[in-house]
Design a protein around this motif. Sequence first.
Motif, PDB file in Angstrom:
ATOM      1  N   ALA A 121      24.545  64.815  44.856  1.00 15.61           N
ATOM      2  CA  ALA A 121      23.087  64.872  44.715  1.00 15.61           C
ATOM      3  C   ALA A 121      22.672  65.567  43.428  1.00 15.61           C
ATOM      4  N   GLY A 122      23.502  66.459  42.913  1.00 14.89           N
ATOM      5  CA  GLY A 122      23.161  67.191  41.690  1.00 14.89           C
ATOM      6  C   GLY A 122      23.550  66.485  40.406  1.00 14.89           C
ATOM      7  N   THR A 123      23.974  65.230  40.491  1.00 15.84           N
ATOM      8  CA  THR A 123      24.346  64.479  39.283  1.00 15.84           C
ATOM      9  C   THR A 123      23.139  64.355  38.356  1.00 15.84           C
ATOM     10  N   PRO A 124      23.275  64.743  37.086  1.00 13.93           N
ATOM     11  CA  PRO A 124      22.133  64.662  36.162  1.00 13.93           C
ATOM     12  C   PRO A 124      21.764  63.213  35.837  1.00 13.93           C
ATOM     13  N   PHE A 125      20.484  63.014  35.515  1.00 13.16           N
ATOM     14  CA  PHE A 125      20.043  61.710  35.013  1.00 13.16           C
ATOM     15  C   PHE A 125      19.108  61.925  33.824  1.00 13.16           C
ATOM     16  N   ALA A 126      18.978  60.873  33.032  1.00 19.47           N
ATOM     17  CA  ALA A 126      17.972  60.822  31.964  1.00 19.47           C
ATOM     18  C   ALA A 126      17.327  59.445  32.024  1.00 19.47           C
ATOM     19  N   LEU A 127      16.026  59.422  32.250  1.00 24.25           N
ATOM     20  CA  LEU A 127      15.254  58.183  32.211  1.00 24.25           C
ATOM     21  C   LEU A 127      14.623  58.076  30.832  1.00 24.25           C
ATOM     22  N   ILE A 128      14.902  56.979  30.128  1.00 28.60           N
ATOM     23  CA  ILE A 128      14.430  56.820  28.755  1.00 28.60           C
ATOM     24  C   ILE A 128      13.439  55.663  28.724  1.00 28.60           C
ATOM     25  N   GLU A 129      12.192  56.004  28.541  1.00 33.55           N
ATOM     26  CA  GLU A 129      11.110  55.008  28.506  1.00 33.55           C
ATOM     27  C   GLU A 129      10.777  54.693  27.051  1.00 33.55           C
TER      28      GLU A 129
END
Length: 488
Positions: free
Chosen positions: A409-417
């Motif tokens: 659950a703690g896996t990082p993410f980056a959403l790039i718009e």
Amino acid sequence: MTTGSSPPRLFPIFADLRGRCVLVVGGGTVARRKVAALLEAGARVTVGAPALEASLKQLADERRIEHRRGRFDPNWLNDAWLAIAATDSVATNRAVAEAGEARRVWVNVVDDAGQSSFQVPSRVERGPVQIAISSGGGAPMLARHLREQLEIQLDESLGALATLLTRQRARIRARWPELGARRRFFERVLRGAVPSLLRRGDHAAARETFERTLAEDASDSRGSVALVGAGPGDPGLLTLRGLRVLNEADVILHDRLVSAEVLALVRRDAELIEVGKQAGWHHAPQETIHALMLEHARAGKRVVRLKGGDPFVFGRGGEELEFLHAHGIDFEVVPGITAAVACAAYAGVPLTHRDHAQSVRLVTAHCRDSADALDWRSLAQERQTLAVYMGVAGLPQLRERLLAHGRAAGTPFALIENGSRPQQRVITGTLAELPEIAQAHSVVSPALLILGEVAALARELHWFGSEPLSTVASTSADRARESLPQAA
């Protein structure tokens, strides 16, 4: 006249001044430079000033210019097409500008963009070829710098080449009356031996080569299709081959997500047809795109199928090539920088990293088959990076499947718009709160999701655009996380 601190958006124009009267107010060094350029253009020059510097006086004595002695009189503008105010008197220059405005005569006040109704650009000249550079009067030193760069890059032989093509224009048009065939003839000439022969000074051999090319029966009426990747949006990421193909195209079938900046690079007389698809709305079915490619290629046109990113990464390029091959249409593929590579780079996120990720997987949220066809257990493994295309609408399902198959659950993410574009936004967080954070920041397409340990580097290594955002939506997000299935 224009006012304000921002330079005006000017309309570029090359004026034929042969035999037309141009008034220059001022008799000093600056006026002398302006008069010299006007005489080269064939203008009939009148200089108004109490006295003239030596070179201007000689021109007046030789009757190459007319001298009107005295202080500025608005009646001097009666016969003028243009006027240039080049005095060291602010009041006089203003009077010329105001008189010109009243008489609808275009006036340039040297070094005063606000008083001018036209600007004299920096110029690069190669025979009849002229390149004009203007900053709207707001940054003349920048225009001068660009001119110096072009002076270095553009060979002097361009003038001889332009003269040759100008003299043969009527014959070229008679030989190739159809625009597409004529354009291809010019491409053969410009890419052939003629320019290099002129560069060497061998004008006779250049003319002979030109004549042979003109006589060739090489109109090549067969059309073709090029699949071109436009990259994620920044026009600087378009390949050189992609730019050349765009400038050769007669018809361009482009996706909705191809940026306006990339479309601005195409040849101005090319036909642009939008056939794009966007999440939740298909503007043109794939069958329609196939039919358009076939129609225009069979008409002998060069068609570019312009796609955001790369044609072979979730771009249905393979299907389109299969169609073209089945119908006997010539084609080529020009790769583009796919969104995963470009957007991650512009967000400061390495897709692979010796300490964090030894592999990267590219996934689309809009597969032909259902999400059940994906190998979720494999996708949920650690020490790898997931790059998820077109996934904004499916973030809740994505989170549920990954957590259920063991992703932490703690896996990082980056959403790039809008990756690589001026309006780029990067939103960061962890897998547990992914949909809530995306909703809190109203993330919309085009957006790419980077999921994995490397995404945590976005905050440290960002370099383009604003700093990454990471605000959690609200306490409702906490309640949502509590109800999630536990990671295996």
